[in-house]
Write a protein that holds these residues in place. Structure first.
Motif, mmCIF file in Angstrom:
data_model
loop_
_atom_site.group_PDB
_atom_site.id
_atom_site.type_symbol
_atom_site.label_atom_id
_atom_site.label_comp_id
_atom_site.label_asym_id
_atom_site.label_seq_id
_atom_site.Cartn_x
_atom_site.Cartn_y
_atom_site.Cartn_z
ATOM 1 N N ILE A 167 44.483 35.021 24.476
ATOM 2 C CA ILE A 167 44.976 36.744 24.420
ATOM 3 C C ILE A 167 44.940 37.142 26.197
ATOM 4 N N ILE A 168 46.177 36.650 26.444
ATOM 5 C CA ILE A 168 46.342 37.940 28.161
ATOM 6 C C ILE A 168 46.911 38.293 27.975
ATOM 7 N N GLY A 169 46.368 39.914 28.728
ATOM 8 C CA GLY A 169 47.667 41.298 28.788
ATOM 9 C C GLY A 169 46.762 41.725 29.997
ATOM 10 N N TYR A 170 48.013 42.885 30.604
ATOM 11 C CA TYR A 170 47.301 43.005 31.357
ATOM 12 C C TYR A 170 46.677 44.732 31.243
ATOM 13 N N GLN A 171 47.301 45.595 30.367
ATOM 14 C CA GLN A 171 46.429 46.710 29.854
ATOM 15 C C GLN A 171 44.575 46.420 29.808
ATOM 16 N N SER A 172 44.126 45.424 29.640
ATOM 17 C CA SER A 172 42.772 45.313 28.785
ATOM 18 C C SER A 172 42.173 44.253 29.772
ATOM 19 N N MET A 173 40.874 44.278 29.355
ATOM 20 C CA MET A 173 40.172 43.713 29.969
ATOM 21 C C MET A 173 39.059 42.523 28.680
ATOM 22 N N PRO A 174 39.212 40.934 28.731
ATOM 23 C CA PRO A 174 38.195 40.762 27.512
ATOM 24 C C PRO A 174 37.055 40.736 28.161
ATOM 25 N N SER A 175 36.440 40.159 26.605
ATOM 26 C CA SER A 175 35.019 40.310 27.100
ATOM 27 C C SER A 175 34.055 39.018 26.120
ATOM 28 N N GLY A 176 33.818 38.670 26.815
ATOM 29 C CA GLY A 176 32.768 37.310 26.522
ATOM 30 C C GLY A 176 33.300 36.396 25.656
ATOM 31 N N GLY A 177 34.870 36.002 25.726
ATOM 32 C CA GLY A 177 35.709 34.951 25.708
ATOM 33 C C GLY A 177 35.400 33.580 26.337
ATOM 34 N N ASP A 184 41.755 36.568 34.292
ATOM 35 C CA ASP A 184 40.698 37.287 35.770
ATOM 36 C C ASP A 184 41.919 36.507 36.604
ATOM 37 N N ILE A 185 42.476 35.544 36.690
ATOM 38 C CA ILE A 185 43.173 34.627 37.595
ATOM 39 C C ILE A 185 43.756 35.523 37.772
ATOM 40 N N TYR A 186 44.006 36.003 37.293
ATOM 41 C CA TYR A 186 45.844 37.091 37.724
ATOM 42 C C TYR A 186 45.376 38.362 38.330
ATOM 43 N N HIS A 187 44.466 38.893 38.075
ATOM 44 C CA HIS A 187 43.463 39.932 39.056
ATOM 45 C C HIS A 187 43.114 39.963 39.871
ATOM 46 N N LYS A 188 42.639 38.084 40.291
ATOM 47 C CA LYS A 188 42.187 38.135 41.592
ATOM 48 C C LYS A 188 43.472 37.766 42.526
ATOM 49 N N ALA A 189 44.348 37.211 41.881
ATOM 50 C CA ALA A 189 45.150 37.005 42.955
ATOM 51 C C ALA A 189 46.288 38.300 43.429
ATOM 52 N N VAL A 190 46.178 38.961 42.811
ATOM 53 C CA VAL A 190 46.880 40.120 42.629
ATOM 54 C C VAL A 190 45.749 40.878 43.934
ATOM 55 N N LYS A 191 44.675 40.686 44.250
ATOM 56 C CA LYS A 191 43.159 40.907 44.472
ATOM 57 C C LYS A 191 43.510 40.285 45.873
ATOM 58 N N GLN A 192 44.159 39.283 45.710
ATOM 59 C CA GLN A 192 44.111 38.770 47.012
ATOM 60 C C GLN A 192 42.834 37.871 46.858
ATOM 61 N N ASP A 295 55.572 31.447 32.487
ATOM 62 C CA ASP A 295 56.382 31.802 34.154
ATOM 63 C C ASP A 295 56.995 33.449 33.557
ATOM 64 N N ARG A 296 57.344 33.425 32.482
ATOM 65 C CA ARG A 296 58.016 34.689 32.271
ATOM 66 C C ARG A 296 56.685 35.659 31.979
ATOM 67 N N MET A 297 55.391 35.329 31.129
ATOM 68 C CA MET A 297 54.230 36.016 31.469
ATOM 69 C C MET A 297 53.858 36.172 32.911
ATOM 70 N N THR A 298 54.054 35.324 33.660
ATOM 71 C CA THR A 298 53.034 35.770 34.728
ATOM 72 C C THR A 298 54.011 36.607 36.224
ATOM 73 N N THR A 299 55.012 36.752 35.606
ATOM 74 C CA THR A 299 55.663 37.614 36.260
ATOM 75 C C THR A 299 55.569 38.744 36.108
ATOM 76 N N ILE A 300 55.194 39.030 34.809
ATOM 77 C CA ILE A 300 55.099 40.861 34.333
ATOM 78 C C ILE A 300 53.841 41.129 34.364
ATOM 79 N N MET A 301 52.892 40.299 34.410
ATOM 80 C CA MET A 301 51.279 40.096 34.645
ATOM 81 C C MET A 301 51.410 40.324 36.172
ATOM 82 N N ILE A 302 51.785 39.850 37.445
ATOM 83 C CA ILE A 302 51.445 40.497 38.771
ATOM 84 C C ILE A 302 52.122 41.402 39.099
#
Ligand code: VAH
Length: 314
Positions: A167-177, A184-192, A295-302
């Protein structure tokens, strides 16, 4: 009233908010071992492995529906196998017994693609594949699926279940999966920042955008009981992709984004899972249909994560 266990988890926290919106803040009891800061709504500290604590909360809060999200996931679960089995099974038994004894109307039990082993058709993995999971988490979920089917067949308890992909979402962080890299990849991209991936570039896994996962859960729980032909757990899928594909999807918005692949123990887990899922039973029984592709998910996540990190910066 509705009780959510594991309400501070990746899925539980988003599901809780959706249920609060749908049923009202005062009709949803969120529970977990720890509380989220700034949590809005009714919260109770419940260790679901404690039968009396769970029963007391169900009676006190006049619970009629339970979403049992509390569990130890695949990667973390391998660190202490027998504890993972104990926690995942004891909490399920308590939820099933309290629900049976007190006539709970509906129970939701999350399963996972982790129930499949590497001896099944791994592309469009069928609903009725044999289950030989490679992780204790998967073993507990495969067993849990049979238990929820037993409580439905023997006691008529209306328990429903979905085998979630990653499951991939912007609202919460996964734990232990094992699919946590894909958040995490989306967070790193946005934090450059450069991203280090714990799976190989070509590791294809079934995934689903959080909003689709939440909608699937609600649609299953709202379906008429006679429409439900699967009382173990439904295959559901949103999309499938590899780390390389999600990286390239992000690079369209972040051309300078960099990735390094450093597979760890989670590679073996991912190698035992399906590459894609056949969810034709969910489509047939309760008209499941995903709305988000990569691609639609990526647009929203970013977009959402940019707003989140900008808010923090200010
Ligand atoms: C995990 N995110 O990785 C969970 C899920 C299919 C993956 O079960 O354990």
């Amino acid at each position: 009233n509705i009780l959510v266990t594991g309400a501070t988890g990746q899925l539980g926290s988003v599901l809780t908010k959706m249920l609060q919106r749908k049923h009202g803040l005062n009709n949803v009891i969120a529970s977990d071992l720890k509380k989220q800061e700034h949590f809005e709504g009714l919260f109770e500290f419940i260790d679901v492995t404690d039968f009396d604590a769970l029963q007391e909360s169900v009676l006190k809060n006049e619970i009629t529906e339970i979403y049992h999200l509390a569990a130890i996931l695949s990667a973390n679960g391998e660190k202490n196998p027998l504890n993972t089995w104990d926690v995942n099974m004891k909490s399920l038994f308590n939820v099933l017994e309290v629900s049976r004894i007190h006539g709970i109307n509906k129970v939701f039990y999350p399963s996972s693609i982790a129930v499949f082993g590497d001896n099944v058709k791994r592309v469009a993995t069928p609903q009725s594949s044999n289950l030989t999971p490679s992780t204790v988490y998967g073993i507990s979920k495969a067993s849990g699926e049979n238990w929820v089917n037993y409580y439905y067949t023997k006691y008529g308890l209306d328990v429903r279940s979905i085998r979630y992909p990653g499951i991939i979402g912007y609202q919460s962080m996964p734990s232990g999966g094992t699919t946590d890299y894909a958040v995490d990849i989306y967070h790193k991209a946005v934090k450059q920042e450069p991203f280090e991936c714990f799976l190989e570039a070509s590791t294809e896994l079934p995934m689903i955008f959080m909003d689709d996962a939440i909608r699937a859960t609600i649609e299953l729980m709202n379906a008429p009981s006679e429409a439900i032909s699967v009382r173990t757990s439904y295959n559901v899928s949103g999309m499938s992709f590899t780390p390389k594909q999600v990286f390239h999807s992000i690079q369209k918005l972040y051309p300078d984004f960099e990735i390094k692949y450093k597979p760890d123990f989670r590679q073996d887990i991912a190698n035992s899972w399906p590459k894609s899922i056949d969810d034709s039973f969910a489509k047939k029984d309760w008209r499941w249909k995903p709305e988000y592709d990569l691609d639609r998910m990526t647009t929203i996540m970013i977009k959402k994560l940019r707003a989140h990190y900008n808010a923090i910066k200010i």
